[in-house]
Each structure stands twice: as structure tokens, then as C-alpha cells.
Enzyme design. Structure first.
Site, short mmCIF file in Angstrom:
data_model
loop_
_atom_site.label_atom_id
_atom_site.label_comp_id
_atom_site.label_asym_id
_atom_site.label_seq_id
_atom_site.Cartn_x
_atom_site.Cartn_y
_atom_site.Cartn_z
N LYS A 22 0.84 -1.64 -0.16
CA LYS A 22 0.16 -0.05 0.28
C LYS A 22 0.99 1.35 -0.10
CE LYS A 22 -2.02 1.27 4.09
NZ LYS A 22 -1.06 3.03 4.38
N ASN A 23 1.95 1.42 1.09
CA ASN A 23 3.00 2.52 1.17
C ASN A 23 3.37 2.47 0.04
OD1 ASN A 23 1.61 3.27 3.26
ND2 ASN A 23 2.38 2.28 4.89
N ARG A 94 -4.48 10.35 4.25
CA ARG A 94 -3.19 11.30 3.84
C ARG A 94 -2.16 11.92 3.00
NH1 ARG A 94 -1.42 14.06 8.26
NH2 ARG A 94 0.86 13.90 7.75
N CYS A 118 -4.85 12.62 12.53
CA CYS A 118 -5.43 11.61 12.89
C CYS A 118 -5.34 10.86 13.83
CB CYS A 118 -5.27 10.51 11.88
SG CYS A 118 -3.83 9.75 11.39
N ARG A 123 0.50 15.15 13.33
CA ARG A 123 0.67 14.34 11.63
C ARG A 123 0.91 15.90 10.99
NH1 ARG A 123 -1.45 8.81 9.10
NH2 ARG A 123 0.41 8.87 7.79
N ASP A 126 4.82 20.05 8.20
CA ASP A 126 6.34 20.94 7.67
C ASP A 126 7.31 21.24 6.42
OD1 ASP A 126 5.90 20.24 9.80
OD2 ASP A 126 7.67 20.53 11.07
N LEU A 127 7.77 20.09 6.98
CA LEU A 127 8.81 19.43 6.22
C LEU A 127 8.55 19.72 4.63
CD1 LEU A 127 9.90 16.46 8.75
CD2 LEU A 127 10.99 18.97 8.66
N ASP A 306 4.84 0.47 12.20
CA ASP A 306 3.48 0.31 11.46
C ASP A 306 2.96 -1.45 12.01
OD1 ASP A 306 2.44 2.09 10.27
OD2 ASP A 306 3.19 2.18 8.32
N VAL A 328 8.21 6.99 16.88
CA VAL A 328 7.73 7.79 15.97
C VAL A 328 6.70 8.61 15.78
CG1 VAL A 328 7.46 7.18 13.01
CG2 VAL A 328 9.06 5.85 14.24
N ARG A 398 -8.91 -0.33 4.59
CA ARG A 398 -7.76 0.60 4.33
C ARG A 398 -6.40 -0.40 3.60
NH1 ARG A 398 -5.07 4.41 7.12
NH2 ARG A 398 -4.24 4.67 5.74
C1 LIG Z 1 1.42 6.31 3.01
C2 LIG Z 1 2.18 5.95 4.19
O1 LIG Z 1 4.07 5.91 3.60
N1 LIG Z 1 2.48 5.71 5.31
C3 LIG Z 1 3.69 5.87 5.79
C4 LIG Z 1 4.43 6.90 6.13
O2 LIG Z 1 3.23 8.04 6.69
P1 LIG Z 1 4.25 9.31 6.72
O3 LIG Z 1 4.61 9.42 5.52
O4 LIG Z 1 3.10 10.44 6.95
O5 LIG Z 1 4.85 9.18 7.66
P2 LIG Z 1 6.40 10.07 8.09
O6 LIG Z 1 7.46 9.54 7.87
O7 LIG Z 1 6.10 11.65 7.07
O8 LIG Z 1 6.54 10.65 9.54
C5 LIG Z 1 6.77 10.37 10.60
C6 LIG Z 1 6.51 11.16 11.94
O9 LIG Z 1 7.78 12.67 11.14
C7 LIG Z 1 6.15 13.86 11.65
N2 LIG Z 1 6.12 14.91 10.25
C8 LIG Z 1 5.69 14.64 9.30
C9 LIG Z 1 6.11 14.57 8.06
C10 LIG Z 1 6.12 16.80 8.21
O10 LIG Z 1 5.90 17.29 7.24
N3 LIG Z 1 6.46 17.40 9.66
C11 LIG Z 1 6.47 16.00 10.88
O11 LIG Z 1 7.14 16.41 12.05
C12 LIG Z 1 4.83 13.43 12.10
O12 LIG Z 1 3.95 13.64 12.30
C13 LIG Z 1 5.27 11.56 12.50
O13 LIG Z 1 5.11 12.01 14.03
O14 LIG Z 1 5.51 6.58 7.04
C14 LIG Z 1 5.05 6.33 8.44
C15 LIG Z 1 6.52 6.04 9.50
O15 LIG Z 1 6.97 4.78 8.79
C16 LIG Z 1 4.26 4.82 8.08
O16 LIG Z 1 3.48 5.08 9.65
C17 LIG Z 1 2.92 5.25 7.49
O17 LIG Z 1 2.84 4.30 7.36
C1 LIG Z 2 -0.33 4.72 9.04
C2 LIG Z 2 -0.80 4.60 8.03
O1 LIG Z 2 -1.47 4.59 7.21
P1 LIG Z 2 -1.45 6.03 6.98
O2 LIG Z 2 -0.16 7.05 6.74
O3 LIG Z 2 -1.59 5.89 4.86
O4 LIG Z 2 -2.16 7.10 7.81
C3 LIG Z 2 -0.16 2.71 7.84
O5 LIG Z 2 -0.33 2.26 6.83
O6 LIG Z 2 0.06 1.82 9.21
#
Ligand SMILES: CC(=O)N[C@H]1[C@@H](OP(=O)(O)OP(=O)(O)OC[C@H]2O[C@@H](n3ccc(=O)[nH]c3=O)[C@H](O)[C@@H]2O)O[C@H](CO)[C@@H](O)[C@@H]1O
Ligand SMILES: C=C(OP(=O)(O)O)C(=O)O
Length: 419
Positions: A22-23, A94, A118, A123, A126-127, A306, A328, A398
Site C-alpha cells: 500500500k505505502n 493523508r 488523525c 502529523r 511542515d517538512l 506500522d 515515531v 484501507r
Molecule cells: C502512506 C504512507 O506511506 N504512510 C506511512 C508513512 O506515513 P508518513 O509519510 O505520514 O510518515 P512520516 O515519516 O512523514 O512521519 C513520521 C513522523 O514525522 C512527523 N512529521 C512528518 C512530516 C512533516 O512534515 N513533519 C513532521 O513532523 C510525523 O508527525 C511523524 O511523527 O510513514 C509512516 C512512518 O513509517 C508510516 O507509519 C505510514 O504508514
Molecule cells: C499509518 C498508516 O498509513 P497512513 O500513513 O496512510 O495513515 C499505516 O499504513 O499504518
């Protein structure tokens, strides 16, 4: 209303085939916006999230054709005529936010609603936005929307404060059509980043270093179409590995990449579970009650967040006390309340959960609060005494292809009920 009903106690045996990740498939579908030519993905997982990203793409003007029998999808983005995907679609997932990088890079403009928080954390994005700004985009926010504009993005050096998966993907996609070279430092190293880079490179992009903490992208003028096979879902694989261990089962898990599931193999070995490795499949044999092990979630190649909830289900019936620390996401313990309904003994202490392994869990009515929390409840239900009913199963849909069918084939007493 739909629910999943499980009568616990069956030992799982047989074979299960893991679907595509999925990811990986979600960013890769979004990346098809970068080219006007046809991109074909084979054997994609037919999940609710995939339908959402396809609807987002369609709303922008992309032509999408899904062959549901074979799981093949064709995407052609030669007629993108809308630069604002609808709020109703974006708010559902997201990962919809991943259209931002490609749209900005190819069309120089996008307006998209903020994805918001969520159940697992706030989440922020900003980055992602800092990265787009560094590439020269003018980014503004207001009324729940973020808007970005640019004439042409320009390569830059970007250091991520945290190795965010989504930010690495979004910035990488933005940079492929930018002028000059972009370097992402402290980039996420997840296998899904490598899959996306391979997809983009097969379209003619020039990306090196994906899978390490430094990714270099040399901008190109345009991208071609391509054909790609998405990598297997390491989290789905890990979930079935835990199911085998929990039920004292003997399960062969097919279509895996061993390197991607190393953290789960290591923890199951430590818990005393037997694992026989082959190049593209593994056999998991749960002869004895698992031993308690401590776990700390980390960005890849660390233990995946995850898989945290599913391992907590396993530790709930392990011998001894385990500590699971979530580093995380700041709020990823929603499953604890539900596991406790099933007699698990878990206490939360800040970012850690302390789990006293019990001899048995008991079936109960519970609700899936998010995707992996739902998976953990299925796992707990498989081993609990009596009947477990899981509500809010849309969260599970999902991310797991035919979860009831796959567990049934392994011998679980599980069904989906529509009321
Ligand atoms: C669709 C998808 O691929 N989802 C995965 C992706 O989510 P996703 O890409 O949303 O996860 P991130 O690696 O970005 O988030 C990790 C951490 O960084 C923080 N953060 C992220 C972006 C930002 O701009 N600022 C910030 O502070 C988030 O709040 C979180 O605490 O990676 C996560 C971490 O492995 C997984 O749990 C999710 O399943
Ligand atoms: C958190 C997950 O997905 P998403 O980033 O799409 O919410 C997940 O796959 O466990």
C-alpha cells in the site's frame, strides 16, 4: 454496518500470498502525474486507499483504467485540467497530499486542503512545505488550504529535521523536473522510497542514493511512460508472521523481500519463534508460547511503527513483561484500550507501554481505531477464548487485501458480517 467476527483458538497452517505494498503504490500512482505518457502498474493491491488516490487523480483530469481481475492499472496524465483536488477526497486519506510535489513540479501550481491530524498523531506537513519552499515555490496557507506556486522549481540542498517518509517522497517527486540538482539529507530510507525512485528512474528521472540518508536528484526536462511492479507489502507480511506465532501455527508466507522484514524476523526469533528463510518466502512456526521482548519503533531499518500494534497483541500473551516504545508517532496507542477489553494487561507510561503477558485473552466486542490497531485486534481475536467482534472495519480495509479470505484459508474461524 460491517463487522468482523472471529471465534478464537484455531491453529493457522498453510500458505498465504502477500499483496503489493500500500505505502508504495500510493506515491507511485501520484508520481504518474509527472508524465503525459501512459504508466502501467501490475498486480496492485485493490484496497480502499488505492481507490481514494485514483479518485484524487481522476478529479485532476488523469485517465485511470483499473483491470480488477488482473490488478493492473493504467494511468495517463495528458489532460490535467484541474489544479485543486476536492476536499471531500483529500480528507479521506493523508497520502492524497502526495499529489502536491508532482503537480507543483509539472504544472507550477496546486491548491490542496491540509491533511490535518488523525488517530495516531498530529502529523504536520511542515517538512514537505519547507522542501517545496527551498525548491523555490511560494507556499501560502489559509482557510484550511495550502497553495503553492512557482514558475520553475530549482534544485536545492534540503536537510530534513526528521527522516519523514512522505516529505522525502513529495520532495523527490517535486525535484525530478526541477532545474539542476537537489540533495535531500537525513532522508527516509524506507523500501517504499527506493520503489518510488526506481519507478521514477524507469520514467527517465535521475535519482541516486534512494534507500540511504542522502538522495540526489538531477532534474530532467520531461518523463516518459513506464511499466512497473510494486514491491510486496512488508507490513502485511509482518502481520501474518505474528498471526502464525500467536496461534502456535505453521505458515508459509509467500512473496516477500527478506531484507525488508528483517526487524520482524529478529524480534520473532528473540521471542523464540522458529523462522525458516527462503529467497522469496518464509515459514513461521510457533511451537511454544512466545517470550516477552522489548521493542522500540524507529525509522527504517529500525522496527516499523506500522507493526507496533500487532506485536503488542503478541506480547499480550507472551511469557513475561515487555516494554514497547513508540518513537515515531506521539499518539499511537489507541489499540491499548481495546486490547484491554480482551483481558490484556497493558499500562501506558508516556511513550512506552508495559505489557504483562497473560495466559489467555478473552473475546470481546472491540473497535478498530486505525488501520494497524484493527489488525492487532484481528490477531488478538484469533487467539482469544470465545468470540471477538471488531467494528469500524473500514480502517482495516484501507490496508489489507481480503483479510478475512486470507485468514480463512489459513484455517481461522473468521467472517465478515454486514448488518
Ligand atoms: C502512506 C504512507 O506511506 N504512510 C506511512 C508513512 O506515513 P508518513 O509519510 O505520514 O510518515 P512520516 O515519516 O512523514 O512521519 C513520521 C513522523 O514525522 C512527523 N512529521 C512528518 C512530516 C512533516 O512534515 N513533519 C513532521 O513532523 C510525523 O508527525 C511523524 O511523527 O510513514 C509512516 C512512518 O513509517 C508510516 O507509519 C505510514 O504508514
Ligand atoms: C499509518 C498508516 O498509513 P497512513 O500513513 O496512510 O495513515 C499505516 O499504513 O499504518
Amino acid at each position: 454496518m460491517e463487522k468482523i467476527k472471529i471465534n478464537g483458538g484455531n491453529r493457522l497452517t498453510g500458505k498465504v500470498k502477500i499483496s503489493a505494498a500500500k505505502n508504495s503504490v500510493l506515491p507511485i500512482i501520484a508520481a504518474a502525474l509527472l508524465s503525459p505518457y501512459e504508466c502501467i502498474l501490475e498486480d496492485i493491491p485493490l484496497l480502499d486507499d488505492v481507490d481514494v488516490i485514483c479518485n484524487v487523480m481522476h478529479s485532476l483530469g488523469a485517465a485511470i483504467d483499473i483491470e480488477r481481475n488482473s490488478g493492473s492499472i493504467s494511468i495517463k496524465s495528458d489532460n490535467i485540467n484541474i489544479l485543486e483536488p476536492p476536499y471531500e477526497l483529500v480528507r479521506r486519506m493523508r497520502a492524497s497530499f502526495l499529489v502536491m510535489g508532482p503537480m507543483l513540479s509539472r504544472f507550477g501550481r496546486i491548491k490542496i486542503s491540509l491533511p490535518g491530524g488523525c488517530n495516531i498523531g498530529t502529523r504536520p506537513i511542515d517538512l514537505h512545505l519547507k522542501g517545496f519552499a527551498a525548491l523555490g515555490a511560494e507556499v501560502t496557507m489559509g482557510h484550511g488550504y495550502v497553495e503553492a506556486k512557482c514558475n520553475k522549481l530549482k534544485g536545492a540542498k534540503i536537510y530534513l529535521d526528521f527522516p519523514s517518509v512522505g516529505a522525502t517522497e513529495n520532495i523527490m517527486m517535486a525535484a525530478v523536473l526541477a532545474d539542476g540538482e537537489t540533495t535531500i539529507e537525513n532522508a527516509a530510507e524506507e523500501p517504499e522510497i527506493v520503489d518510488l525512485a526506481n519507478f521514477l528512474n524507469s520514467m527517465g528521472a535521475s535519482i541516486i542514493g534512494a534507500g540511504t540518508d542522502t538522495v540526489k536528484i538531477c532534474g530532467v526536462k520531461e518523463l516518459n511512460g513506464t511499466k512497473h511492479q510494486v514491491i510486496p507489502d512488508r507490513i502485511e507480511a509482518g502481520t501474518y508472521m505474528v498471526a502464525a506465532a500467536l496461534t502456535h501455527g505453521d505458515v508459509i508466507i509467500e512473496n516477500i523481500i527478506l531484507e525488508h522484514i528483517r526487524p520482524m524476523i529478529a524480534k520473532l526469533n528473540e521471542a523464540g519463534i522458529t523462522i525458516i528463510e527462503e529467497p522469496t518466502r518464509i515459514r513461521v512456526i510457533g511451537k511454544n508460547r512466545p517470550k516477552a521482548v522489548d521493542i522500540k519503533t524507529m525509522p527504517y531499518p529500525g522496527f516499523p511503527t506500522d507493526m507496533q500494534a500487532q506485536f503488542m497483541a503478541l506480547m499480550s500473551i507472551a511469557e513475561g513483561t515487555s516494554i514497547i516504545t513508540e518513537t515515531v508517532f506521539e499518539n499511537r496507542f489507541m489499540h491499548v484500550t481495546e486490547l484491554k477489553r480482551m483481558s490484556a494487561d497493558i499500562k501506558i507510561d508516556g511513550r512506552s507501554a508495559v505489557i504483562e503477558g497473560k495466559n489467555k485473552l478473552t473475546g470481546a466486542k472491540v473497535k478498530a481505531t486505525d488501520l494497524r490497531a484493527g489488525a492487532a485486534l484481528i490477531l488478538a481475536g484469533l487467539v482469544a477464548e470465545g468470540t471477538t467482534e471488531i467494528f469500524d472495519v473500514h480502517h482495516i480495509d484501507r490496508g489489507y487485501v481480503d483479510v478475512v479470505g486470507k485468514f480463512k484459508l489459513l484455517g481461522a474461524d473468521i467472517e465478515r458480517i454486514t448488518e
